[in-house]
Design a protein around this motif. Structure first.
Motif, PDB file in Angstrom:
ATOM      1  N   MET A  39      43.841  37.631  53.309  1.00 54.35           N
ATOM      2  CA  MET A  39      44.416  38.980  53.330  1.00 54.35           C
ATOM      3  C   MET A  39      44.604  39.494  51.901  1.00 54.35           C
ATOM      4  N   PHE A  40      44.285  40.775  51.706  1.00 50.47           N
ATOM      5  CA  PHE A  40      44.478  41.374  50.400  1.00 50.47           C
ATOM      6  C   PHE A  40      45.929  41.824  50.232  1.00 50.47           C
ATOM      7  N   LYS A  41      46.524  41.417  49.109  1.00 50.73           N
ATOM      8  CA  LYS A  41      47.897  41.831  48.825  1.00 50.73           C
ATOM      9  C   LYS A  41      47.951  42.857  47.698  1.00 50.73           C
ATOM     10  N   LYS A  42      46.974  42.768  46.794  1.00 51.06           N
ATOM     11  CA  LYS A  42      47.001  43.629  45.619  1.00 51.06           C
ATOM     12  C   LYS A  42      45.571  44.048  45.257  1.00 51.06           C
ATOM     13  N   ILE A  43      45.329  45.369  45.291  1.00 51.52           N
ATOM     14  CA  ILE A  43      43.991  45.904  45.052  1.00 51.52           C
ATOM     15  C   ILE A  43      44.007  46.863  43.870  1.00 51.52           C
ATOM     16  N   LEU A  44      42.991  46.762  43.015  1.00 49.46           N
ATOM     17  CA  LEU A  44      42.828  47.688  41.897  1.00 49.46           C
ATOM     18  C   LEU A  44      41.707  48.659  42.258  1.00 49.46           C
ATOM     19  N   LEU A  45      42.015  49.948  42.301  1.00 48.47           N
ATOM     20  CA  LEU A  45      41.056  50.985  42.669  1.00 48.47           C
ATOM     21  C   LEU A  45      40.759  51.870  41.461  1.00 48.47           C
ATOM     22  N   VAL A  46      39.488  51.919  41.061  1.00 49.06           N
ATOM     23  CA  VAL A  46      39.074  52.696  39.893  1.00 49.06           C
ATOM     24  C   VAL A  46      38.243  53.889  40.372  1.00 49.06           C
ATOM     25  N   GLU A  47      38.825  55.065  40.327  1.00 51.94           N
ATOM     26  CA  GLU A  47      38.199  56.290  40.840  1.00 51.94           C
ATOM     27  C   GLU A  47      38.798  57.482  40.108  1.00 51.94           C
ATOM     28  N   ASP A  48      37.954  58.370  39.581  1.00 49.70           N
ATOM     29  CA  ASP A  48      38.485  59.466  38.767  1.00 49.70           C
ATOM     30  C   ASP A  48      38.720  60.768  39.522  1.00 49.70           C
ATOM     31  N   ILE A  49      38.435  60.810  40.817  1.00 47.20           N
ATOM     32  CA  ILE A  49      38.690  62.010  41.607  1.00 47.20           C
ATOM     33  C   ILE A  49      39.905  61.758  42.496  1.00 47.20           C
ATOM     34  N   ASP A  50      40.984  62.485  42.242  1.00 51.53           N
ATOM     35  CA  ASP A  50      42.268  62.241  42.901  1.00 51.53           C
ATOM     36  C   ASP A  50      42.178  62.243  44.422  1.00 51.53           C
ATOM     37  N   ILE A  51      41.518  63.245  44.972  1.00 52.02           N
ATOM     38  CA  ILE A  51      41.493  63.389  46.426  1.00 52.02           C
ATOM     39  C   ILE A  51      40.798  62.203  47.097  1.00 52.02           C
ATOM     40  N   ILE A  52      39.816  61.629  46.406  1.00 54.76           N
ATOM     41  CA  ILE A  52      39.121  60.462  46.950  1.00 54.76           C
ATOM     42  C   ILE A  52      40.002  59.222  46.860  1.00 54.76           C
ATOM     43  N   SER A  53      40.592  58.989  45.694  1.00 48.65           N
ATOM     44  CA  SER A  53      41.418  57.792  45.506  1.00 48.65           C
ATOM     45  C   SER A  53      42.650  57.809  46.398  1.00 48.65           C
ATOM     46  N   GLN A  54      43.272  58.983  46.533  1.00 49.39           N
ATOM     47  CA  GLN A  54      44.470  59.087  47.358  1.00 49.39           C
ATOM     48  C   GLN A  54      44.153  58.898  48.840  1.00 49.39           C
ATOM     49  N   LYS A 111      45.958  51.253  53.179  1.00 52.05           N
ATOM     50  CA  LYS A 111      47.315  50.831  53.546  1.00 52.05           C
ATOM     51  C   LYS A 111      47.524  50.899  55.056  1.00 52.05           C
ATOM     52  N   GLN A 112      46.981  51.952  55.658  1.00 49.98           N
ATOM     53  CA  GLN A 112      47.148  52.133  57.094  1.00 49.98           C
ATOM     54  C   GLN A 112      46.372  51.102  57.910  1.00 49.98           C
ATOM     55  N   GLU A 113      45.116  50.871  57.541  1.00 51.56           N
ATOM     56  CA  GLU A 113      44.241  50.008  58.338  1.00 51.56           C
ATOM     57  C   GLU A 113      44.427  48.519  58.046  1.00 51.56           C
ATOM     58  N   LEU A 114      44.718  48.175  56.804  1.00 49.53           N
ATOM     59  CA  LEU A 114      44.806  46.756  56.444  1.00 49.53           C
ATOM     60  C   LEU A 114      46.216  46.300  56.086  1.00 49.53           C
ATOM     61  N   GLY A 115      47.142  47.243  56.008  1.00 49.87           N
ATOM     62  CA  GLY A 115      48.516  46.867  55.704  1.00 49.87           C
ATOM     63  C   GLY A 115      48.726  46.405  54.280  1.00 49.87           C
ATOM     64  N   VAL A 116      47.823  46.811  53.374  1.00 55.89           N
ATOM     65  CA  VAL A 116      47.968  46.445  51.962  1.00 55.89           C
ATOM     66  C   VAL A 116      49.052  47.316  51.341  1.00 55.89           C
ATOM     67  N   ILE A 117      50.023  46.701  50.716  1.00 55.20           N
ATOM     68  CA  ILE A 117      51.141  47.450  50.151  1.00 55.20           C
ATOM     69  C   ILE A 117      50.855  47.901  48.723  1.00 55.20           C
ATOM     70  N   ASP A 118      50.256  47.021  47.942  1.00 56.34           N
ATOM     71  CA  ASP A 118      50.080  47.288  46.508  1.00 56.34           C
ATOM     72  C   ASP A 118      48.640  47.681  46.176  1.00 56.34           C
ATOM     73  N   VAL A 119      48.384  48.984  46.081  1.00 61.22           N
ATOM     74  CA  VAL A 119      47.086  49.505  45.649  1.00 61.22           C
ATOM     75  C   VAL A 119      47.312  50.248  44.339  1.00 61.22           C
ATOM     76  N   VAL A 120      46.783  49.709  43.260  1.00 62.95           N
ATOM     77  CA  VAL A 120      46.980  50.285  41.934  1.00 62.95           C
ATOM     78  C   VAL A 120      45.795  51.191  41.600  1.00 62.95           C
ATOM     79  N   LEU A 121      46.081  52.449  41.250  1.00 66.03           N
ATOM     80  CA  LEU A 121      45.040  53.425  40.959  1.00 66.03           C
ATOM     81  C   LEU A 121      44.884  53.636  39.458  1.00 66.03           C
TER      82      LEU A 121
END
Length: 222
Positions: free
Chosen positions: A1-16, A23-33
């Protein structure tokens, strides 16, 4: 299970939007943008030093330039730097890039776990990718997988690198043929060189020799 994910994306609407779905589908709490590859690398290294490592990296390949000067300007450079420093974190690429040569390079050279093509059903594909990687499997978007099955995947060889390097130095096909014969490199005939260069143009989506060299440099092939 993933607990902490780093997401690198420069378009806000896509990253958000992607963050909310993860978070909804996998229950991951910590996604760092983060919007910059430099920041992503620093965050990743700091997390490792703090013994709070990321379980997964999701990154785009291309980022729009702005006022800020960056030393790592693309997702591929970020991935390469992490791999060069022996970080074996699972990586999912999330991009509009469709060139099979680039995708194969990321999968084979850098051990990318999944490749999700941005498009109409990309969020759904991303969830499939996340579940696959979580289970130790690989994933590639259906559109790309179909294209890979449709034709033989091109394999970039040292011979191709030699041809491209010589072209980048301004040598003609005739001059390259002579050079290959002098160095006992096969094949060296003019027809073989022309045939291989035409295949390279097809794979790298280039219409001219100049464009072929430029695309090869962009891909880091030479």
């Amino acid at each position: 299970m993933f607990k902490k994910i780093l997401l690198v994306e420069d378009i806000d609407i896509i990253s958000q939007g992607l963050t909310a779905k993860i978070k909804q589908e996998l229950g991951v709490i910590d996604v760092v943008l983060t919007q910059y590859c430099d920041d992503a690398f620093l965050k990743f290294v700091k997390a490792e030093k703090d013994q709070e490592p990321f379980d997964l990296l999701i990154t785009d390949l291309s980022f729009k330039k702005d006022y800020r000067k960056n030393t790592i300007s693309s997702g591929e450079q970020l991935i390469k730097k992490l791999r060069d420093q022996n970080y074996n974190v699972p990586i999912i690429v999330y991009s509009i890039e469709e060139r099979s040569t680039m995708i194969k390079k990321l999968l084979d050279w850098y051990g990318v776990s999944a490749y999700v093509l941005k498009g109409r059903s990309s969020i759904k594909s991303m969830i499939y990718a996340l579940n696959a990687v979580k289970n130790g499997e690989s994933f590639i978007s259906a559109e790309l997988a179909a294209a890979f099955r449709k034709k033989e995947i091109f394999t970039f060889e040292e011979f191709d690198a030699i041809l491209l390097r010589q072209l980048s130095r301004g040598n003609t096909q005739e001059e390259i043929s002579v050079l290959l014969k002098e160095k006992s490199i096969s094949p060296s005939s003019l027809s073989s060189i022309e045939k291989r260069l035409n295949r390279l143009k097809e794979e790298l989506k280039a219409k001219t020799t100049i464009q072929l060299v430029a695309n090869a440099k962009d891909l880091g092939l030479i």
